[in-house]
Design an enzyme around this catalytic site. Structure first.
Site, PDB file in Angstrom:
ATOM      1  N   CYS A 153      -7.641  -5.861   2.702  1.00 14.45           N
ATOM      2  CA  CYS A 153      -8.944  -5.565   3.322  1.00 14.45           C
ATOM      3  C   CYS A 153     -10.085  -6.322   2.636  1.00 14.45           C
ATOM      4  O   CYS A 153     -11.140  -6.543   3.236  1.00 14.45           O
ATOM      5  CB  CYS A 153      -9.236  -4.064   3.265  1.00 14.45           C
ATOM      6  SG  CYS A 153      -8.026  -3.053   4.116  1.00 14.45           S
ATOM      7  N   VAL A 161      14.761  -7.583   2.014  1.00 17.10           N
ATOM      8  CA  VAL A 161      15.809  -6.756   2.612  1.00 17.10           C
ATOM      9  C   VAL A 161      16.149  -7.319   3.983  1.00 17.10           C
ATOM     10  O   VAL A 161      15.259  -7.533   4.817  1.00 17.10           O
ATOM     11  CB  VAL A 161      15.365  -5.295   2.704  1.00 17.10           C
ATOM     12  CG1 VAL A 161      16.382  -4.474   3.505  1.00 17.10           C
ATOM     13  CG2 VAL A 161      15.191  -4.703   1.315  1.00 17.10           C
ATOM     14  N   ALA A 167      -5.410   0.787   6.073  1.00 14.27           N
ATOM     15  CA  ALA A 167      -5.068   0.972   4.662  1.00 14.27           C
ATOM     16  C   ALA A 167      -5.215   2.421   4.222  1.00 14.27           C
ATOM     17  O   ALA A 167      -4.416   2.924   3.419  1.00 14.27           O
ATOM     18  CB  ALA A 167      -5.943   0.066   3.799  1.00 14.27           C
ATOM     19  N   ALA A 227       0.830  -1.217   0.000  1.00 15.74           N
ATOM     20  CA  ALA A 227       0.000   0.000   0.000  1.00 15.74           C
ATOM     21  C   ALA A 227       0.860   1.262   0.000  1.00 15.74           C
ATOM     22  O   ALA A 227       0.971   1.955  -1.011  1.00 15.74           O
ATOM     23  CB  ALA A 227      -0.946  -0.024   1.201  1.00 15.74           C
ATOM     24  N   ALA A 228       1.491   1.572   1.139  1.00 12.87           N
ATOM     25  CA  ALA A 228       2.273   2.806   1.243  1.00 12.87           C
ATOM     26  C   ALA A 228       3.416   2.819   0.234  1.00 12.87           C
ATOM     27  O   ALA A 228       3.672   3.842  -0.416  1.00 12.87           O
ATOM     28  CB  ALA A 228       2.819   2.958   2.660  1.00 12.87           C
ATOM     29  N   ASN A 254      -2.106   4.654   2.490  1.00 14.98           N
ATOM     30  CA  ASN A 254      -2.172   5.255   1.162  1.00 14.98           C
ATOM     31  C   ASN A 254      -2.014   6.770   1.203  1.00 14.98           C
ATOM     32  O   ASN A 254      -1.334   7.355   0.355  1.00 14.98           O
ATOM     33  CB  ASN A 254      -3.489   4.869   0.487  1.00 14.98           C
ATOM     34  CG  ASN A 254      -3.441   3.464  -0.087  1.00 14.98           C
ATOM     35  OD1 ASN A 254      -2.874   3.226  -1.143  1.00 14.98           O
ATOM     36  ND2 ASN A 254      -4.029   2.515   0.628  1.00 14.98           N
TER      37      ASN A 254
END
Length: 444
Positions: free
Chosen positions: A42, A79, A297, A10-11, A301
């Protein structure tokens, strides 16, 4: 400029898309552990419940679309370390197990959160699920025809939504919550009780103040759940007891909350220069409560879009995020509920001098078909009458009213003003005194 983004759900993808539009000359690279991007988890309870059948509906963007816009994607790469002094990210290619490094000028951490898996004996059984990723939920959905008894552990958003959707499929549901109320984070007790009533009307058995202690297993599968108060048969167990930020790979060089969430400011910046963070791995500025952890969410965003600008420009061009109010909503059977701003208990924890009013009023004119009651609670300053929070419960036409209340809280208006705001009116939608006006005019 080398912009590296860890996390592409999302982000992360919001940052990538906005950063590339803002600074077309920047090289934007997204490193994502999964083989997909822009997934909206969601929707999973509703996919499981048969509200739609195509999982593609939950993906906002495909990898091909993102690459076509000039963004480099490293999918199935995890990562494992970040060196903030040399501005280097170390990652493992999960398909080859090779180790790679990449240098950045500016870094975005959007690694999300992982479901909390409590140390209950038997929890590693093959028929225990979390509702967070598409593939396991698709497997569970395919098995539903052979499933009757379902035990859901956790009475928050996911637990209530999944229980509600599986009840529609005719399943026998036991919903187990260790606290003394459902949804007791975003709602005060009187609304938690209403949500419990709505859930129970769908033939879901709710167990409050009860803890799962053991999953009884046979041949690697759960057959029953033992709690401190009883034992319940289980063809499937769904665990939904909360989330933990995915920040374990970071050194102790970033300011974090005790739960591991990265602390950010209104610009999305962390305590390390040129490093930003947002989403379920980070805090978010709240308009009334300071920096808080809100794994939602909508928050991810919005912060992603702000940081997408800030990560690609100079400091004097950065945009400040105006802050969230923790607005949320849930559907439970035939009912719906919403919460925005501060609950009464949150306001008291912040030592605010508040009063409350809680009323039931009608959703629209009495002569129009199917009139229903809406319960509305307002939390406001005892001296200035400035509105701090609101909660709503009812059937149709309830949750959308929270939009007006959120706007009022965001703007800092008083209940006295709110009582006379000129909301739209027609008999199918409201009364001449809109329900929000009525609630506000009871504030004393």
């Amino acid at each position: 400029m080398e912009i590296v983004i860890i996390g592409g759900i999302a982000a992360g993808m919001s940052v990538a898309a906005k950063a590339k539009r803002t600074n077309k000359a920047a090289n934007v690279t997204v490193i994502e552990k999964e083989p997909y991007v822009s997934f909206g988890a969601c929707g999973l309870p509703y996919y499981l419940g048969g509200q739609f059948e195509d999982q593609k509906e939950m993906f906002a963007r495909t990898p091909e679309q993102m690459r076509a816009s000039g963004i480099e994607l490293l999918l199935e790469h995890e990562v494992v370390a970040v060196d903030f002094q040399t501005k280097t990210v170390t990652m493992t290619d999960l398909t080859t197990q090779s180790v790679k490094t990449k240098r950045y000028d500016r870094l975005m951490i959007a690694t999300g959160a992982t479901p909390i898996i409590p140390p209950i004996p038997g929890i590693d059984s093959t028929n225990v699920y979390t509702i967070t990723k598409p593939e396991p939920v698709a497997q569970l959905k395919a098995r539903l025809k052979d499933i009757q008894d379902v035990v859901v552990i956790g009475g928050g958003f996911i637990g209530v939504e999944v229980a509600d959707q599986l009840a529609l499929q005719g399943k026998t549901i036991h919903l187990i919550e260790a606290e003394n109320a459902l949804m007791n984070g975003p709602f005060d007790p009187e609304f938690s009780e209403k949500i419990k009533m709505a859930v129970e009307k769908e033939a879901i058995t709710v167990h409050l103040s009860e803890k799962a202690e053991e999953f009884v297993t046979q041949d690697g599968r759960v057959t029953a759940v033992k709690t401190d108060k009883g034992e319940y048969p289980a063809d499937v167990v769904i665990v939904a007891v909360g989330f933990r930020p995915n920040t374990q790979f970071l050194k102790e060089e970033l300011d974090r909350l005790p739960n591991g969430a990265i602390v950010i400011d209104a610009y999305g910046r962390t305590s390390q220069e040129a490093v930003f963070a947002a989403g379920d791995c980070a805090t978010v500025p709240h308009r009334l409560a300071g920096n808080v952890y809100l794994p939602l969410a909508t928050v991810a965003n919005k912060m992603g879009r702000i940081i997408g600008t800030n990560i690609a420009v100079e400091a004097d061009e950065m945009l400040a995020f105006p802050g969230v109010l923790g607005s949320s909503a849930i559907k439970a059977g035939q009912y719906e509920a919403a919460s925005t701003g501060l609950t009464e208990k949150q306001a008291k924890q912040l030592n605010l001098n508040v009063r409350t009013t809680c009323i039931e009023t009608s959703n629209h004119s009495n002569y129009y078909t199917v009139q229903e009651k809406i319960m509305i609670k307002l939390v406001y300053d005892a001296e200035t009458f400035v509105l701090y929070g609101a909660q709503l419960f009812g059937k149709n036409e309830t949750v959308l009213r929270a939009t007006g209340l959120t706007s009022a809280i965001h703007a800092g208006i008083t209940t006295k003003e709110l009582g006379f705001i000129d909301f739209s009116y027609a008999p199918p939608f409201a009364s001449t005194w809109e329900a929000i006006n009525v609630a506000a005019n009871t504030a004393k």
